[in-house]
Scaffold this active site. Sequence first.
Site, PDB file in Angstrom:
ATOM      1  N   TYR A   1      17.466 -10.990   9.707  1.00 20.49           N
ATOM      2  CA  TYR A   1      16.321 -11.384  10.528  1.00 20.49           C
ATOM      3  C   TYR A   1      16.800 -12.338  11.607  1.00 20.49           C
ATOM      4  O   TYR A   1      17.517 -13.299  11.309  1.00 20.49           O
ATOM      5  CB  TYR A   1      15.266 -12.069   9.657  1.00 20.49           C
TER       6      TYR A   1
ATOM      7  N   ASP B   1      24.201 -15.868  14.003  1.00 17.02           N
ATOM      8  CA  ASP B   1      22.871 -16.455  13.884  1.00 17.02           C
ATOM      9  C   ASP B   1      22.933 -17.466  12.747  1.00 17.02           C
ATOM     10  O   ASP B   1      22.849 -17.105  11.573  1.00 17.02           O
ATOM     11  CB  ASP B   1      21.833 -15.361  13.612  1.00 17.02           C
TER      12      ASP B   1
ATOM     13  N   LYS C   1      15.741 -24.324  12.487  1.00 13.18           N
ATOM     14  CA  LYS C   1      15.517 -24.951  11.171  1.00 13.18           C
ATOM     15  C   LYS C   1      16.084 -26.369  11.067  1.00 13.18           C
ATOM     16  O   LYS C   1      15.500 -27.275  11.650  1.00 13.18           O
ATOM     17  CB  LYS C   1      15.995 -23.999  10.082  1.00 13.18           C
TER      18      LYS C   1
HETATM   19  C1  PLP Z   1      14.184 -18.347  10.516  1.00  7.09           C
HETATM   20  C2  PLP Z   1      15.191 -17.526  11.183  1.00  7.09           C
HETATM   21  C3  PLP Z   1      15.073 -17.141  12.519  1.00  7.09           C
HETATM   22  C4  PLP Z   1      13.833 -17.384  13.318  1.00  7.09           C
HETATM   23  O1  PLP Z   1      13.586 -18.743  13.558  1.00  7.09           O
HETATM   24  P1  PLP Z   1      12.093 -19.210  13.944  1.00  7.09           P
HETATM   25  O2  PLP Z   1      12.256 -20.663  14.204  1.00  7.09           O
HETATM   26  O3  PLP Z   1      11.235 -18.868  12.785  1.00  7.09           O
HETATM   27  O4  PLP Z   1      11.711 -18.460  15.171  1.00  7.09           O
HETATM   28  C5  PLP Z   1      16.148 -16.484  13.105  1.00  7.09           C
HETATM   29  N1  PLP Z   1      17.246 -16.211  12.419  1.00  7.09           N
HETATM   30  C6  PLP Z   1      17.393 -16.564  11.125  1.00  7.09           C
HETATM   31  C7  PLP Z   1      18.679 -16.258  10.419  1.00  7.09           C
HETATM   32  C8  PLP Z   1      16.373 -17.207  10.456  1.00  7.09           C
HETATM   33  O5  PLP Z   1      16.507 -17.504   9.165  1.00  7.09           O
END
Ligand code: PLP
Length: 429
Positions: A146, A241, A269
């Site tokens: 994701y 990511d 995060k």
């Molecule tokens: C949570 C998450 C996102 C998205 O971040 P948001 O602040 O919710 O837009 C993207 N990549 C990873 C790996 C994530 O865990």
Amino acid sequence: MATQRTTSTALFDRAQLSIPGGVNSPVRAFKSVGGIPVFMKKAKGAYMYDADGNSYIDYINSWGPMILGHAFEPVVKAIQEKAPDSMSFGAPTELEIEMAELIKSMAPNVDLVRMVSSGTEACMSALRLARGYTGRNKFIKFEGCYHGHADAFLVKAGSGVATFNIQTIPGITAGVSMDTLTAPYNNIDAVNQLVAANKGEIAAIIIEPVAGNMGCIPPAPGYLEGLRAICDAEGIVLIFDEVMTGFRLAAGGAQERLGVNADLVTYGKVIGGGMPVGAFGGKKEIMQHIAPLGNVYQAGTLSGNPIAMIAGYTMLKTLKDNPSIYKELEDKTATLHKGLDEVLKNVNSPYTINRLGSMISVHFSEKPVTNFTDAAEANNALFNQFFHHMLNEGIYLPPSAYETWFISTAISASDIDRTIEVAGKFFKN
Ligand SMILES: *Cc1c(COP(=O)(O)O)cnc(C)c1O
């Protein structure tokens, strides 16, 4: 006896009248595990308190940001001191330089870094930059990973998309999806095949270096190194990511922890200390293509917002100045892992526990879980029962088997003991 949550039930009824599904982000709705989402009122340290006054040991920690526990005193104080000087300027501040310098001092391979307001924005911007830099359109992502909800990434995405088993997403055009190539996680041959079939057309490979949005799935030995080699050979931008892993697996995130370098990195995060913050950064050669230095446009009214920056800065500085935090997190998670193994091993239901650092998850699977297909084939109905058993005993796990659990330093040895004890009771039933 089930915990009383009559206030949450009433709030959920009311919420649905004015908020789609009653929630502002889908996984919160408990749709896959069933039941009524718990409405929270406050949290401190390891504990969250719901609208009915029940308390929970929190293993979500706001999906990662609360790595030092809720309402971490120095962050709260820093916000309180900053707020009277205005909440936003839309003009540059010294604090943004301090934040960028701090990130650079912690994260490998970051020469330049741009602040944004979410992980979604960070990934979306990094992909645009990789495309602008290479002049290529296509990119590779992995099934079950994701990267936020930007259109291009919502193909075989993990987290809520997997939880709700959404296959194609209305509103995303075929034109957009066509440029998104997908491969199974931990399979380097599949990547080689895609690259060969799309020679000279692939701008980027984006990956969660430790996957956390299909439960926790660590990379197989040599896998990330293999991707690095492919990117080097083909002029492809490797994007890690690290929205989840950044500042969690080590001060320098997965890059430091696993010893593999990315070209671009995205953060979210933990980087905001609980405020809406994201960032993307990397090598100067690539980053200098971002406006106003270059022509790849990217902007944000609230990017680098002073309240968000002071929260994130205080959080990151604490992590940088106290490297023992990472050992503590690792030890606590290892204790949880060992304890769960002890209570689960006598049970008929097969299970797999995946863990790396302070990311851990349980899949009720007969075989090792190394990619999305494995995660999907696990007994997720049993996970849902497990989730409710834990919740009713005051332990708040992610409401889906497709999510990692997040450990915070605030979770004590006795909290972990209690968690293991409660997990053991489920399997005696
Ligand atoms: C949570 C998450 C996102 C998205 O971040 P948001 O602040 O919710 O837009 C993207 N990549 C990873 C790996 C994530 O865990």
